[in-house]
Design an enzyme around this catalytic site. Structure first.
Site, short mmCIF file in Angstrom:
data_model
loop_
_atom_site.label_atom_id
_atom_site.label_comp_id
_atom_site.label_asym_id
_atom_site.label_seq_id
_atom_site.Cartn_x
_atom_site.Cartn_y
_atom_site.Cartn_z
N LEU A 16 17.19 -38.14 29.58
CA LEU A 16 16.93 -37.49 28.29
C LEU A 16 15.57 -37.92 27.74
O LEU A 16 14.82 -37.12 27.16
CB LEU A 16 18.05 -37.88 27.32
CG LEU A 16 18.19 -37.16 26.01
CD1 LEU A 16 18.10 -35.66 26.16
CD2 LEU A 16 19.53 -37.55 25.36
N ASP A 49 13.49 -55.25 27.28
CA ASP A 49 14.96 -55.15 27.28
C ASP A 49 15.45 -55.19 25.84
O ASP A 49 14.95 -56.00 25.03
CB ASP A 49 15.53 -56.32 28.09
CG ASP A 49 17.00 -56.10 28.41
OD1 ASP A 49 17.34 -56.04 29.61
OD2 ASP A 49 17.82 -55.98 27.47
N LEU A 50 16.44 -54.38 25.53
CA LEU A 50 17.02 -54.40 24.18
C LEU A 50 17.59 -55.77 23.83
O LEU A 50 17.76 -56.08 22.66
CB LEU A 50 18.15 -53.36 24.07
CG LEU A 50 17.76 -51.88 24.06
CD1 LEU A 50 19.02 -51.02 24.15
CD2 LEU A 50 16.98 -51.53 22.79
N TYR A 138 32.31 -47.35 27.17
CA TYR A 138 31.07 -46.66 26.81
C TYR A 138 31.24 -45.87 25.49
O TYR A 138 30.43 -46.01 24.56
CB TYR A 138 30.68 -45.72 27.97
CG TYR A 138 29.65 -44.69 27.63
CD1 TYR A 138 28.34 -45.06 27.34
CD2 TYR A 138 29.98 -43.33 27.57
CE1 TYR A 138 27.39 -44.10 27.01
CE2 TYR A 138 29.04 -42.38 27.26
CZ TYR A 138 27.75 -42.76 26.97
OH TYR A 138 26.80 -41.82 26.64
N LYS A 142 29.68 -46.32 21.44
CA LYS A 142 29.08 -45.29 20.58
C LYS A 142 29.75 -45.29 19.21
O LYS A 142 29.10 -45.07 18.19
CB LYS A 142 29.16 -43.92 21.25
CG LYS A 142 28.40 -43.82 22.56
CD LYS A 142 26.91 -44.14 22.40
CE LYS A 142 26.13 -43.93 23.68
NZ LYS A 142 24.70 -44.25 23.54
#
Ligand code: NAI
Ligand code: 15L
Length: 269
Positions: A16, A49-50, A138, A142
């Protein structure tokens, strides 16, 4: 809020992110790119990296808004999801707060509500305030991201549009995707609306095109100014001929989340 000009795009090396790197600058944005993977042809992209709070803080410094795509985009072990999607999204929000960034567009997912039975026949479209029913760790991450966004709006006045993306790929490749597909061009339209709409507070929207076979209600997205132009139905004849219509008796086709609902946990630690 003045319209943002410089935007941090996290996850810029991903599928994306690659699509949005091409499409969002057409709306006038200057993108700063961030990903843990380097990007061919983008020497200025920030590789980080986050999980690295200093790197994340440096990445958000000076931008007007963030489109947060980075993270694990499929089911994985809880430990991996925890680090990338839960702690990583916290690090991003906290850095944005510290640096005074006022608007985030968060890539949520239909898998936050994946166990919701899909509408059939004349059933009404799924509303945006349907109870969350994550179908995976996952999807659970969210849900966390959406709640984090709400907290940072209520406590710190930072605005977020959480976009429960269906499937954003160049073309739909399954009959399920005929219902949940968001064309890349509509994705850019929706992200642009989410970046520029006034007074969003924390708004949750579904992200898909104006599909004939749509499963969910796009009104909260349209209220931001989103006006989708594409409809997956042009791909329907071919896909249905190849795969047949969805069988509602098949558990993998009974809920919004499709095969995420039925896949066994097969992750390595
Ligand atoms: P992707 O897996 O292709 O890209 C994710 C990117 O995030 C990768 O380039 C990866 O290197 C980066 N990343 C992962 N962990 C990171 C970390 N700890 N630090 C820095 N970078 C990290 O996924 P895709 O398809 O591009 O999706 C982007 C976002 O949109 C994801 O958050 C995904 O959950 C969400 N989404 C995407 C959908 C789609 O149809 N593509 C549907 C629903 C949600
Ligand atoms: C997602 O959340 C994934 O990131 C994407 O790869 C697709 O699997 C999409 O959902 C989907 O539901 O098709």
């Amino acid at each position: 809020m003045p319209a943002p000009r410089t935007v941090l795009l996290t996850g810029a090396a991903g599928g994306l992110g690659t699509l949005m790197r091409e499409l969002l600058p057409r709306y006038g944005y200057e993108l700063r790119l961030f990903d843990m993977r380097p990007i061919d042809g983008e020497p200025d992209a920030v590789v980080g990296d986050l999980g690295d709070r200093d790197a994340v803080r440096e990445a958000v410094r000076g931008v007007d808004a963030v489109v947060h795509l980075a993270g694990i985009s499929l089911e994985a072990s809880f430990d991996k999801i925890l680090r990338a999607n839960i702690e990583g999204t916290y690090n991003l929000y906290e850095a944005a707060r510290e640096e005074g960034v006022r608007r985030i567009v968060f890539a949520s997912s239909n898998h936050a509500v994946g166990y919701t039975p899909r509408p059939q026949g004349d059933d009404p479209l799924i509303p945006v305030d349907t109870p969350r029913r994550p179908d995976t760790f996952y999807g659970l991450s969210k849900c966390f991201g959406e709640d984090l966004a709400q907290l940072y709006w209520d406590k710190h006045g930072m605005e977020t549009v959480s976009v429960r993306i269906g499937s954003c790929f160049p073309e739909p490749t399954s009959v399920r995707m005929l219902s949940v597909w968001m064309s890349p061009a509509d994705g850019a339209r929706l992200f642009h609306a989410a970046l520029t709409a006034e007074g969003v507070g924390h708004t949750v929207v579904y992200g898909s095109s104006a599909n004939t076979r749509l499963w969910w209600d796009l009104r909260s997205a349209r209220a931001l100014g989103y006006d989708p132009q594409d409809d997956s139905e042009v791909f329907a004849e071919k896909l249905v001929a190849e795969q047949g219509e969805l069988d509602p008796a098949d558990p993998a086709h009974a809920c919004l989340g499709g095969h995420f609902v039925t896949n066994p946990p097969i992750w390595p630690h």
